[in-house]
Design a protein around this motif. Structure first.
Motif, PDB file in Angstrom:
ATOM      1  N   TRP A 113       0.830  -1.211   0.000  1.00 28.81           N
ATOM      2  CA  TRP A 113       0.000   0.000   0.000  1.00 28.81           C
ATOM      3  C   TRP A 113       0.860   1.253   0.000  1.00 28.81           C
ATOM      4  CZ3 TRP A 113      -5.188   0.726  -0.534  1.00 28.81           C
ATOM      5  CH2 TRP A 113      -5.650   2.032  -0.341  1.00 28.81           C
ATOM      6  N   ALA A 117      -0.159   2.785  -3.532  1.00 25.90           N
ATOM      7  CA  ALA A 117      -1.487   3.396  -3.473  1.00 25.90           C
ATOM      8  C   ALA A 117      -1.598   4.694  -4.263  1.00 25.90           C
ATOM      9  CB  ALA A 117      -1.886   3.636  -2.019  1.00 25.90           C
ATOM     10  N   THR A 125      -7.069  -0.775  -5.726  1.00 30.37           N
ATOM     11  CA  THR A 125      -7.414  -0.126  -4.461  1.00 30.37           C
ATOM     12  C   THR A 125      -8.524  -0.875  -3.734  1.00 30.37           C
ATOM     13  OG1 THR A 125      -6.775   2.030  -5.381  1.00 30.37           O
ATOM     14  CG2 THR A 125      -8.183   2.038  -3.433  1.00 30.37           C
ATOM     15  N   ASN A 155      -5.451   7.644  -2.556  1.00 31.11           N
ATOM     16  CA  ASN A 155      -5.847   8.081  -3.899  1.00 31.11           C
ATOM     17  C   ASN A 155      -7.347   8.349  -3.869  1.00 31.11           C
ATOM     18  OD1 ASN A 155      -7.321   5.591  -4.434  1.00 31.11           O
ATOM     19  ND2 ASN A 155      -5.333   4.610  -4.798  1.00 31.11           N
ATOM     20  N   HIS A 157      -9.840   6.836  -5.294  1.00 23.33           N
ATOM     21  CA  HIS A 157     -10.662   5.631  -5.108  1.00 23.33           C
ATOM     22  C   HIS A 157     -10.709   5.232  -3.630  1.00 23.33           C
ATOM     23  CE1 HIS A 157      -9.807   5.658  -9.345  1.00 23.33           C
ATOM     24  NE2 HIS A 157      -8.554   5.285  -9.153  1.00 23.33           N
ATOM     25  N   ALA A 158      -9.573   5.316  -2.956  1.00 28.60           N
ATOM     26  CA  ALA A 158      -9.513   4.950  -1.543  1.00 28.60           C
ATOM     27  C   ALA A 158     -10.348   5.901  -0.696  1.00 28.60           C
ATOM     28  CB  ALA A 158      -8.060   4.944  -1.065  1.00 28.60           C
TER      29      ALA A 158
END
Length: 307
Positions: A113, A117, A125, A155, A157-158
């Motif tokens: 990660w 990431a 992700t 990011n 998406h996270a």
């Protein structure tokens, strides 16, 4: 004044040996805290790929990585297979919960990660986050209430996933105060509780700071900036060789009048409707190699700017 203690548990060694010692120290000082666990494989040895990153080897030498992590841990994922932290450390994780401490998610695979990431796509992700989320549920029998990203790496998406999972809080960046995160104009409805203070491994070895006197630097910061703070510590450091340093910090913060709390308790004290919105940006932090997520400028809606 409130000071939340955020404990990142990165490795199997930190889980099995650092967490029990931290529970003991915290209980001695009547301090609360949040334990954020790595739920999957320990691939610490693969961090050697960061060797070419500016400042990385200097940090390794300055912070005595071998002394803190141990040779065996530094071979996991390379010369030795990476052990499953969530399987082998489940009893210790539950012991932290049973001792009354908040538990939450740090990551699935810490090195993966931290190194991947920032540029990862949505599929990568989601796979990492869902793996950690599922293992947490398997370990504790309940859904996780929060997370703090490994290496403060995130990011878009996270960030969205923190809202989709219904986390009550996240602590994925460095900053100055709690806020609602904004990414390219998109507001994510999961409050960020950023780390506000430098970590011990960022300070020790710089100027004249050692494990014996570094607490004075941090206590000066909290004395001159009396506000809600988040301090990130590591099971591999403060839970092992830097335990005495942590004890001096806890004593000093108590004397300054701080309540030592968990991240969940900090979140409970917030009025979410009044939280400012801030951009999440990437930048550097003194004493740490590479870039990570930072709390950016406040995001103001056009009509508020006009007012």
């Amino acid at each position: 004044m409130k000071l939340a203690l955020k404990i990142d548990v990165d490795t199997l060694r930190g889980t099995l040996h650092g967490v029990p010692r931290l529970i003991e120290i915290l209980q001695q000082h009547e301090a609360n805290a949040s334990f954020l666990f790595s739920m999957g494989p320990d691939h610490t040895g693969r961090a050697i790929r960061r060797a070419l990153r500016p400042g990385f080897m200097k940090k390794v030498q300055r912070t005595s990585v071998v002394a803190h992590y141990g040779i065996k841990t530094l071979m996991y994922g390379t010369l030795l297979p990476g052990p499953d932290i969530g399987r082998r450390g489940a009893d210790v994780m539950r012991a932290a919960r049973d001792a009354g401490f908040e538990t939450a998610i740090h990551c699935w695979d810490h090195v993966k990660w931290q190194d991947g990431a920032a540029k990862a796509n949505v599929a990568w992700t989601e796979r990492e986050m869902r793996s950690a989320h599922a293992r947490y549920h398997e370990t504790f029998g309940v859904e996780a209430q929060g997370m703090g990203a490994a290496g403060w790496q995130m990011n878009s998406h996270a960030l969205r996933m923190t809202q989709r999972f219904g986390y009550r809080w996240a602590s994925d960046c460095r900053g100055s105060h709690p806020f609602m995160p904004v990414w390219n104009g998109e507001v994510v409805l999961c409050p960020q509780l950023p780390t506000t203070l430098p970590t011990l491994d960022e300070l020790i070895g710089t100027e004249d700071l050692t494990s014996d006197n570094v607490h004075h630097r941090l206590l000066r910061l909290t004395a001159t900036q009396p506000k809600a703070h988040v301090f990130t510590l590591h099971a591999e450091l403060e839970g092992l060789k830097l335990g005495d340093t942590l004890a001096r910090l806890l004593t000093g913060w108590r004397e300054q009048g701080y309540q030592l709390i968990s991240l969940g308790q900090m979140r409970d004290a917030l009025d979410l409707a009044k939280l400012p919105r801030h951009e999440m940006i990437r930048g550097a932090v003194p004493g740490r190699s590479g870039t990570l997520m930072l709390q950016g400028e406040e995001f103001l809606l056009p009509w508020k700017e006009a007012a």
